[in-house]
Structure formats: structure tokens, C-alpha cells
Write an enzyme that holds these catalytic residues in place. Structure first.
Site, short mmCIF file in Angstrom:
data_model
loop_
_atom_site.label_atom_id
_atom_site.label_comp_id
_atom_site.label_asym_id
_atom_site.label_seq_id
_atom_site.Cartn_x
_atom_site.Cartn_y
_atom_site.Cartn_z
N TYR B 83 -34.15 50.12 -64.57
CA TYR B 83 -32.77 49.68 -64.35
C TYR B 83 -32.40 48.69 -65.44
CZ TYR B 83 -29.09 47.31 -61.48
OH TYR B 83 -27.93 46.77 -60.98
N HIS B 238 -31.94 45.76 -51.29
CA HIS B 238 -31.25 44.46 -51.31
C HIS B 238 -31.46 43.69 -50.02
CE1 HIS B 238 -29.34 47.66 -53.61
NE2 HIS B 238 -29.33 46.77 -54.57
N ASP B 597 -20.65 36.38 -58.27
CA ASP B 597 -22.04 36.52 -57.85
C ASP B 597 -22.14 36.41 -56.33
OD1 ASP B 597 -24.74 36.13 -57.33
OD2 ASP B 597 -24.79 34.14 -58.26
N HIS B 599 -24.92 37.13 -54.39
CA HIS B 599 -26.27 36.97 -53.84
C HIS B 599 -26.36 35.62 -53.15
CE1 HIS B 599 -26.91 40.00 -57.04
NE2 HIS B 599 -27.71 40.53 -56.12
#
Lengths: 323, 715
Positions: B83, B238, B597, B599
Site C-alpha cells: 500500500y 481499521h 485526520d 484517526h
């Protein structure tokens, strides 16, 4: 100190924030300062309408405030929000997450949004909430929204803080309908039925009409306004104009029949009593002699040496005779 | 002389008890994060008549526990699919071509956050994020550059895209067209897994229900038009990265899969028309046998699920998966250890029977991989394939008492969760109710507490620390330059196109979205062919669907439980109580994410554990601008702001925050600290911008809390 007053009246964000910290503080010198400040600020009152929001957890109070708040701010009103966050923690800390549901209004230049942990304080509000509203009023905010923790029994204290008391309910709260005591309708000026969207829409509109018919049984004074019921969807921004219309109506009718000022006067009396009660108890507990007496009398009641009312009389008499 | 079985077992039991000095081996087991008990010994006795795992079956045979194919790696090894993607399409293209020459077999594109969230690179909102954690793609032109010289009929391309899935997939199809290829020959995978975005990764754009429609439209379109293309990659990766344990990861992923199957069925498709193109994506962490058993369990359960949906085609019944080694298991401390961790994880994935694999580079806890670190990551797999002999036998661990039992244990634990989800009405409803998100957050917080309290060892972090930390080189992206390049390309594109034609296509998208008619992918292809941008097509959909804003409530009390009577924990609590007495209130800290972002595992864990210690924590919404954060901080009069950053936006966003704070109150005394993925090279830059502390990955929460209370007490 006066400088802080001037900065608040000038609407300076950081000054308002510091002042709210002051009125929430438990530090002795802060309390003295906050009393001075508030005494000064009430000399130059603004024109804010204070609106309280209560309702069961999960009903979407913050989401409604986000949606209705955006509507109000778009009409060029200045909005202050005091969110009392219920989340507290076994160690005493807390996570204040209400603002995550208010991301749009918190960005706006014309808002001031403050979260406060409820801690142990009574009535779904926090220490300093009343004073924080005074500060925002003096700073020129048009509307001050007070979001309470909404635990059910808290209505009376919270209602005594505001000009309009709003109860937010969800669709299908028919069971709670049984629980609408006359008491609550005396405090609530308006019921907002939220979640009039998606799968829940038809249930929401049924709930609203249930409320309307249930409320019609409770008659207030003949010249008072009947309790309003409005159907909204916070996520689809539906019904916001009706809410504002209802608020205007409540304010206008109450002002016309003198209820508006009268309510504020009654609230003053309420808070004065609260203040006196709290201070007396504090004093009672803080002095060695009376605090020991308090403990001793409790034990004596338990072992049957005295009765409840006799003990209460002994404590009060001792306290008063000391003065 | 031969002893009978039970005699042998009791003899072993005696010896064991004597060696470890306990009454019975029954008291001696290890409880995993999943709540599964691992015994010191497994024997034939453990190979019972299981409910899910039939140990008699063979590879390529129902329920495919031993592998989707009969031959597995003996015929063709797994695909090495790394990736990657960064800065501009030109740079990424160069990188891909080099990797393909060096033995990589498939491409996997990482997009930058603005692309994920449907914003063009010239949008003010995304200033700090362009080209940072992946490649910036604004239009077909960028997509053509990205695959320049790479024949899309021969190379399978995987694209991690969920939010802006329509314009990006459309751009890919048009890029193929303009390479002279019919879309029927395009092969690869689009992630297109929106449910997990709402749970953990947060790169959604629209609310859950319309988002599910996009998924269904893509499945419907590709089923007909692109027979070699995987329409979805149902991802547990994830979830594990966000702190889910393996059973949660497996259960929620399969439950997501069920929901997508239902969405496609609702479009009138027959299950065998699309199910062969459903693919999966799992994370492989450091729990070696658990990960192997997880993949075996995944295939077993999926076969059962698909049979219940009435699938008969073998390809519908078999779960094919891509795997990636765990990013969250990588440490900033002693980073070369990460090469070793990744190697074991890769071996797990292979023994579990993955179809393709990405191995992480050792520097990914700190920055995007460099050419050097990516080569080691790729070679990890090349060595596995060519030197170790793991490809010679199919499912070599079958028949292991332990692995078979563990496979069954995982199956039944996961099945329980799947049933819970089904009771809530399926995954869309469960997600809306916040059930999976909360249970994952709870698990994440427990895990952090285990590490901070030393109950779980992480080499080089909480034990066996390296006294001489090595310095490593990291890749630096000139974000300003990338953004300028993209802006130039967008303005050229807009100059050369026919706006009127495009407008017509965009209007059609909005209408079809509103009326729930037509296929939105087909319409997006028209718009992208007419040189629409990713931002424009996303906006056309947003006009109909609106944008989704998540609420952000966390768990509480989970972290503190691990530290009852812990001296350091109590010491910090004590410091906080003293602070409260002196200052009249508790220390108050605003925890924020800025930019695109999403996360938020780190931010959530810090928030809940700081609250457990006694801080008052303000939780900001996701995707805040520095200006919003400053207003929030000043109004709530916080003592400190903690910025969590994992997508390399810190160099732009943090200085911007400091500027905004000073603009509102130039006398503010707010302490600002930063946590997350920050290369050491940037530390001085941040300190120069008045940042008071920086906490890298692997920092103990207790250490950071102690530092923060110390910093704000001084002010």
C-alpha cells in the site's frame, strides 16, 4: 476587577471566559471576587432571553441546540450556550462531550459556548450557572441557552434560572406521558418533540398530538399562555421557525401580562433563599460545635434517645442563640 | 511399554504442577484480550465435535476453513501488494514503477485525506492535509498520471477509498478508457466499506443511509460492467488498528458483510451475481496463533453466512482476503524491532492462508516509509515466499490440537457478537446506536492500560528499553509545493473543459441522489469524463444528502480499573486534588483532532484515561480547524490543549493554532502539547512554536499526564 467588568461589557471573549471560571471556582478569594463582579454586572443588564432545556438523556438536547442555534445565529442574533455536561467519573474527572454535537454553532463568531461538568451539584445545573448567565447577559448576548443534565427531578432548579423553560422529548415517550405531573407543566413553557424524521416521523407526530391533548387537561391561570407543543427534526432542521415563533409568543404574552418580570422577581427570591439556606448549612457544618451537635443528634435519633423534630429544634436553637 | 491415555495425562499433570508449583494446570492459563483462555497444553481430547469447525474437511471444500482453494500457495503464492501513495500523482507513479520492477505484484493506492473526504486540493479547509498521508487526486488527469506506463488490463489495482468512492472509482474507470481499455478488463479492488468508517476510521462524507446506497450502486454497477473487479473490501483492519480485539474485528467485519449483501439484494441482484466479487481485509497483529485461527474462523463463518443467504456458487461461499501487518503494533522506540514484529505478523497471515499481503515498513510509526524501509518490508515477503518453504504445503497447521480448538473458540465468540448485532437490526442500526464503536473503544482503552501498567510487554517500550535510541531518516513531504502543483493542475483543467456540459452532469447526480433513481456510479463516470473534479462530484452528492457529523462520546472508568492501588496513578490523582484545592477547579484539558485526520483512537484513549485520573476533559469534534479549536479553548478557559496528530498535518496546523490563540487572547497561558506520529526531526520546529511537550507513539499515559499537570501547575 473593574477592568474585567469593562472587558466583559465590551464583549471580549477571553474576559467572559475568565469571569465564568471565577464564578465556578471553589477558591475563597475567587468567590469574593466573583461576588464583587456579579454585583457590578447586574447594574448594567443586557436584554438577553434565557432559555432552559431539559429532557431525558439521549433525547437530543445538544443536537437540537446545534440545529436551532444555527437558525438563530443566521438571523444575526448573538447566542450564548451554557452546557451542563452530565458525564462525570468515579475519580472526579469528567469528559465534556456535548460540544461534539455542536460543531457548527461553535465555529460561529456570534456564539459563546461553555461546557461545565455537573459534579455533585443539584438540579441538573452546576455551581455558577446562574452567574454565568448574568455575565453573558451583560456581555450583550441576545439569547442564552442553558442545557441541563436532564435527570428528571431537576426541573424546578433549572426552571428558576430562565425566562423560557423547554422540555425536549422523543417520539414514543407516551409512557412518560403518564408521568407528566401537574408540577412539570407549571414549569415547562414549551414541549419540543424531537426526531420528527425517517422511521420515527409518524411516531413523533403522534407523540406531539398526545402531548397536546394531555396538556389541555391542565389549566393554568386563565390569562396565562397554554403550554406550547412543537414538532421538530434536529437532523433535518425542520420546525425551527415554529420554535422561534413560540418563543417570541411566550415572551410577548408574558411581558404583556407582566408575568415576565414577575417570574424574574420570583426567581430572585428563590435564589436568595437558596443562597441563605446554603450559607447557613455551610456555616453549621464548618463550625466545630454545631457540626458535632449535628452528628450527635443523628446518632441520638438512631438509638431512640430523641426524635427527629426535637433534634432539628435543638440544632436550630443552638445555632440561633449563638448569634 | 505403552501407557493408556488418561494415565499419561495425569502423569503430565503431576509433572506440570510440580514444575510450576501450583495445584493443577487448570489454574494455569493465559486470558487473551478477546477473553479466550489459552491453556498450557492441548491434546487430542480437545478435538471435540465442534459446532463450527469441522476438522475433517479439506482445502477448497466446504466450509473452506483450510483455504478457499485446493492448491493454495503450492500453485501460486499470495500476492505481494504494498500500500503506498504520497504527494503528487507524478511522484507516486515513479514509486509504483520502481516497486513493480523490484518484484511487487499488485498495486495498492493510498489517497490523501482531502481526497478521502471529497475536497479538492485548492479547498481552504484542507490546507494542511494535501498530499500528506497519500496521493492527492483531484481529477481524471491526476488518475492518468498516477497509472502512466502501468497497463491497467494486466495490473490489478487496489484503491483504499470509501468517502469519495464515486468520483475516485469513476476517475479510475475513465483513466482506463483513455488508456484504450474496456472497463470489462479492469481488475482490482475498491475498498468501498463505509460502515467501518462510521465505527473507526472516520473518512465518511454523507450520513449512514445514503452512504449505504452508494455502496449498493457500486456493487450493482460492477456486477454488470466490471466482472474482474472486486466491488468492496470489507475491512476489519481499521477496527484492530483502533483497538478492537480479534473477535470484535472478525464479528463486526462479517456483520458488515451481511449488511452489504442485504443492500445489494435490495437493488434486485441475485446473491450469486455479486457475492463472488466481495473481498475482505484483515489486520494481522502480534498474537501469533490467534491471527492464524482468526483467518481460518473467518472463512468458516462466512461460508455459513453465505449459505444462509442462499448462495450456491462456490466463489460466493469462499472468503478471500487481503491482510496487512498491524500498524498499531509498531513502536517509535527502538524502531528496528518493527522489522521483526512485521516478519512474525507476515508469517501469521501466510499460515492463516491470506490471498494477498502488505507488510508495513519499520518507520511507519513515525512517518511515511522511505525507499529503504519499503524495500525491507517487501523483501520480508520475498524471503518468506522464496526461502522458508511455507508455500510447499496447504494449511500446514491443520490438525494442531491448539489451532483447531482456537479456531472453534473464535468462531463461537464471534458468532455471539454477530447475533447481538442482528438483534439490533443489523449493522447500519448497530452503528447508528454506537454499539460497535463503544465496545471497540473499551477494548482499546483496556489494551492501553495493560501496556501502561506493564501487564503486557512491548519490547523497547515498557521493558528492555534501548539506552541508545537509533536515529533514522524519514521521508519529508513538502506539503506547500504539492498543494501549489495541484492548484495549478485544477485551474488548467477548469479552463480547458466545457462548464455547461459538466453542470448538466452534476445536476443529474444531485437529482438522482435526491429521487433515489438511476445508478450514481454511472452518472459519476459521465461527470468525471467531462473533467469534473472529486470535490465537485462530492458536492453534487452533498447537495442531496448533506454531510455527516459524528458525535464523539467515549467510555469512562475502563482505564482507571487497571490501576487500583497503583502508586504512580494515585500520586497523579493526588497532584490533581492539590491542584484543585489551590486553583479552585480541576485541571481542564481540551483534546482535539485538527484537519481531515479522523484517526481518533489515541485522542479517545487520552481523553478517557485523563478523565479517570481526575482531569476535566473537553472533547472537540472531529475535523476542526485551528481557528475553531482556539475559540473552543478560550471560551472554556482550559489550562491546556492536547493535539492528536497522525497524518503529518502538524507542521501546518499547530503553528496555525498558536496564531489563532494569540489572535483571540494574546495574554493566554494555555499549555499546548502534541501527541501522535511526529518524526523527531520536527520536534525542534514544534518547540520553536511554543509547544510545551511532544508525546510520541508508545508514551505511557501516566507519564504524559504527569508531565501535563506539572506544566500547567507552573503557569
Amino acid at each position: 476587577m473593574m477592568k474585567l467588568r469593562d472587558r466583559i461589557i465590551a464583549g471580549e471573549r477571553a474576559a467572559i471566559a475568565k469571569a465564568i471560571t471565577l464564578v465556578e471556582s471553589s477558591r475563597e478569594e475567587d468567590i469574593i471576587q466573583s461576588h464583587e463582579l456579579i454585583s457590578e454586572l447586574i447594574k448594567s443588564p443586557g436584554h438577553a432571553i434565557r432559555v432552559g432545556f431539559s429532557g431525558p438523556p439521549g433525547v437530543g438536547k445538544s443536537t437540537f441546540i446545534e440545529s436551532f442555534g444555527s437558525y438563530i445565529v443566521n438571523k444575526n442574533f448573538k447566542l450564548g450556550v451554557l452546557a451542563i455536561d452530565p458525564s462525570s467519573n468515579f475519580t472526579g474527572g469528567s469528559i465534556l462531550g456535548d460540544k461534539t454535537r455542536m460543531s457548527e454553532i461553535s465555529k460561529n463568531e456570534n456564539t459563546f459556548i461553555r461546557s461545565t461538568p455537573s459534579r455533585g451539584s443539584l438540579g441538573g445545573i452546576a455551581v455558577g450557572t446562574r452567574e454565568a448567565a448574568i455575565i453573558l447577559d451583560a456581555a450583550g448576548y441576545d439569547y442564552i441557552f442553558i442545557e441541563t443534565v436532564g435527570v428528571g427531578q431537576s426541573e424546578i432548579t433549572a426552571a428558576n434560572l430562565v425566562d423560557i423553560f423547554t422540555l425536549i422529548v422523543g417520539p414514543g415517550s407516551g409512557d412518560e406521558l403518564q408521568g407528566i405531573k401537574k408540577g412539570i407543566t407549571e414549569y415547562a413553557d414549551i414541549f419540543i418533540v424531537n426526531k420528527n424524521d425517517g422511521d420515527l416521523a409518524s411516531q413523533a407526530s403522534k407523540t406531539a398530538s398526545d402531548y397536546k391533548s394531555a396538556l389541555s387537561f391542565y389549566n393554568k391561570d386563565s390569562d396565562a399562555l397554554e403550554t406550547q407543543v412543537v414538532l421538530v427534526s434536529s437532523i433535518e432542521n425542520k420546525g425551527m421557525d415554529e420554535v422561534l415563533d413560540s418563543y417570541n409568543k411566550i415572551v410577548n404574552v408574558n411581558k404583556a401580562n407582566n408575568q415576565f418580570d414577575k417570574r424574574r422577581e420570583n426567581q430572585l427570591a428563590y435564589w436568595l433563599e437558596e443562597e441563605v439556606r446554603n450559607k447557613i448549612l455551610l456555616k453549621l457544618r464548618s463550625e466545630k460545635e454545631t457540626s458535632e451537635l449535628l452528628e450527635r443528634e443523628v446518632r441520638r435519633i438512631i438509638v431512640g434517645e430523641t426524635g427527629f423534630y426535637a433534634a432539628s429544634k435543638v440544632i436550630i436553637d443552638r445555632f440561633l442563640s449563638k448569634k | 511399554m505403552k501407557k493408556d491415555k488418561s494415565k499419561r495425562l495425569s502423569d503430565w499433570e503431576k509433572k506440570f504442577s510440580k514444575e510450576v508449583k501450583i495445584e493443577t494446570s487448570k489454574e494455569f492459563f493465559h486470558e487473551t484480550d478477546e477473553g479466550i483462555n489459552i491453556n498450557p497444553l492441548y491434546t487430542q481430547e480437545d478435538l471435540l465435535d465442534y459446532t463450527f469447525n469441522d476438522i475433517q474437511t479439506l482445502p477448497g471444500e466446504w466450509p473452506y476453513t483450510r483455504g478457499p482453494k485446493a492448491s493454495m500457495y503450492t500453485n501460486r503464492p499470495w500476492t505481494i501488494r504494498q500500500y503506498a501513495g504520497f504527494s503528487t500523482a507524478e511522484e507516486s507513479n515513479k514509486f509504483y514503477r520502481k516497486n513493480l520492477e523490484a518484484g511487487q505484484m499488485g498495486l495498492s493506492v493510498a489517497f490523501d485525506l482531502p481526497t478521502h473526504r471529497g475536497y479538492d486540493s485548492d479547498d481552504e479547509l484542507v490546507m494542511g492535509d494535501v498530499g500528506k498521508a497519500g496521493v492527492a487526486i483531484d481529477s481524471v488527469e491526476d488518475m492518468k498520471i498516477l497509472f502512466d506506463g502501468i497497463p491497467l488490463d494486466k495490473m490489478s489495482v487496489s484503491m483504499t477509498m470509501n468517502g469519495a468512492v464515486l468520483p475516485v472509482l469513476a476517475a479510475f474507470i475513465v483513466a482506463g478508457e483513455e488508456q484504450g481499455l474496456d472497463r470489462k478488463v479492469l481488475s482490482g479492488t475498491i475498498q468501498n466499506d463505509i460502515l467501518k468508517e462510521f465505527m473507526v476510521r472516520n473518512t465518511y462524507i454523507y450520513p449512514p443511509e445514503p452512504s449505504m446506497r452508494l455502496v449498493a450502486d457500486i456493487i450493482a454497477y460492477t456486477a454488470k460492467e466490471m466482472p474482474k473487479f472486486n466491488s468492496i473490501s470489507i475491512s476489519g483492519y481499521h477496527m484492530q488498528e483502533a483497538g478492537a480485539n480479534n473477535v470484535q474485528e472478525l464479528a463486526f467485519t462479517l456483520a458488515d458483510g451481511m449488511e452489504y449483501v442485504r443492500a445489494a439484494l435490495s437493488k434486485g441482484l441475485a446473491v450469486d451475481d455479486f457475492a463472488p466479487r466481495l473481498s475482505f481485509f484483515f489486520a494481522i497483529g502480534t498474537d501469533f496463533f490467534m491471527e492464524i485461527a482468526k483467518l481460518r474462523a473467518a472463512r468458516t463463518l462466512w461460508a455459513k453466512i453465505m449459505q444462509d443467504f442462499g448462495a450456491t456458487n462456490e466463489k460466493s461461499l469462499t472468503l478471500r482476503t487481503h491482510c496487512q501487518t498491524s500498524g498499531v503494533s509498531l513502536t517509535e522506540k527502538d524502531p528496528y524491532n518493527n522489522i521483526v514484529r512485521t516478519s512474525y505478523e507476515a508469517l501469521s497471515a501466510v499460515l492463516g492462508g491470506t490471498q494477498s499481503l502488505h507488510t508495513n515498513s519499520f518507520d511507519e510509526a513515525i512517518a511515511l516509509p522511505t525507499e529503504f524501509s519499503s524495500r525491507i518490508a517487501r523483501n520480508t515477503q520475498l524471503i518468506l515466499q522464496n526461502e522458508t518453504g511455507v508455500t510447499n504445503t496447504v494449511d500446514p497447521l491443520a490438525g494442531s490440537y491448539f489451532v483447531e480448538k482456537l479456531t472453534e473458540d473464535i468462531c463461537s465468540a464471534a458468532w455471539k457478537i454477530i447475533e447481538e448485532v442482528e438483534e439490533l437490526g443489523g449493522m447500519t442500526k448497530a452503528v447508528a446506536a454506537g454499539m460497535p464503536k463503544l465496545s471497540i473503544e473499551e477494548s482499546a482503552t483496556k489494551k492501553q492500560a495493560k501496556i501502561d501498567s506493564g501487564k503486557q510487554v512491548v519490547v523497547g517500550v515498557n521493558k528492555f528499553k534501548n539506552p541508545k535510541e537509533p536515529k533514522i531518516d524519514v521521508l519529508v513531504i513538502d506539503n506547500e509545493k504539492v498543494r501549489e502543483d495541484q492548484i495549478t493542475k485544477i485551474s488548467t483543467l477548469k479552463k480547458d473543459r466545457d462548464d455547461k456540459i459538466l453542470k448538466g452532469h452534476l445536476n443529474k447526480i444531485t437529482e438522482a441522489a435526491k429521487d433515489n433513481t438511476g445508478n450514481l456510479l454511472a452518472l459519476s463516470i459521465e461527470a468525471m469524463r467531462a473533467r469534473g473534479t472529486v470535490g465537485e462530484v462530492s458536492k453534487a452528492l452533498e447537495d442531496a444528502f448533506g454531510r455527516h457529523y459524528a458525535t464523539n462520546v467515549g467510555v469512562s472508568g475502563v482505564y482507571g480499573k487497571f490501576f487500583e492501588k497503583d502508586e504512580k496513578f494515585m500520586d497523579i490523582q493526588n497532584k490533581i486534588n492539590i491542584f484543585e484545592k489551590e486553583k479552585g477547579r480541576r485541571p481542564r484539558v481540551l483534546i482535539v483532532k485538527m484537519g481531515q485526520d479522523g484517526h481518533d483512537r489515541g485522542a479517545k484513549i487520552v481523553a478517557t484515561s485523563f478523565a479517570d485520573l481526575g482531569f476535566d476533559i473537553d472533547m472537540g469534534p472531529l475535523f476542526q480547524s485551528p481557528k475553531d479549536v482556539a475559540k473552543d479553548a478560550i471560551e472554556n478557559d482550559v489550562h491546556a490543549i492536547g493535539v492528536s496528530t497522525l497524518a503529518a498535518g502538524h507542521k501546518t496546523l499547530v503553528p496555525e493554532l498558536m496564531k489563532s490563540l494569540n489572535a483571540i487572547d494574546k495574554n493566554n497561558k494555555i499549555v499546548v502539547f502534541v501527541g501522535g506520529v511526529i518524526p523527531e526531526q520536527d520536534y525542534q520546529f514544534l518547540y520553536d512554536n511554543n509547544i510545551s511537550a511532544i508525546f510520541g507513539p508508545g508514551t505511557s499515559i501516566l507519564d504524559s499526564a504527569e508531565k501535563v499537570i506539572e506544566l500547567i501547575s507552573k503557569k
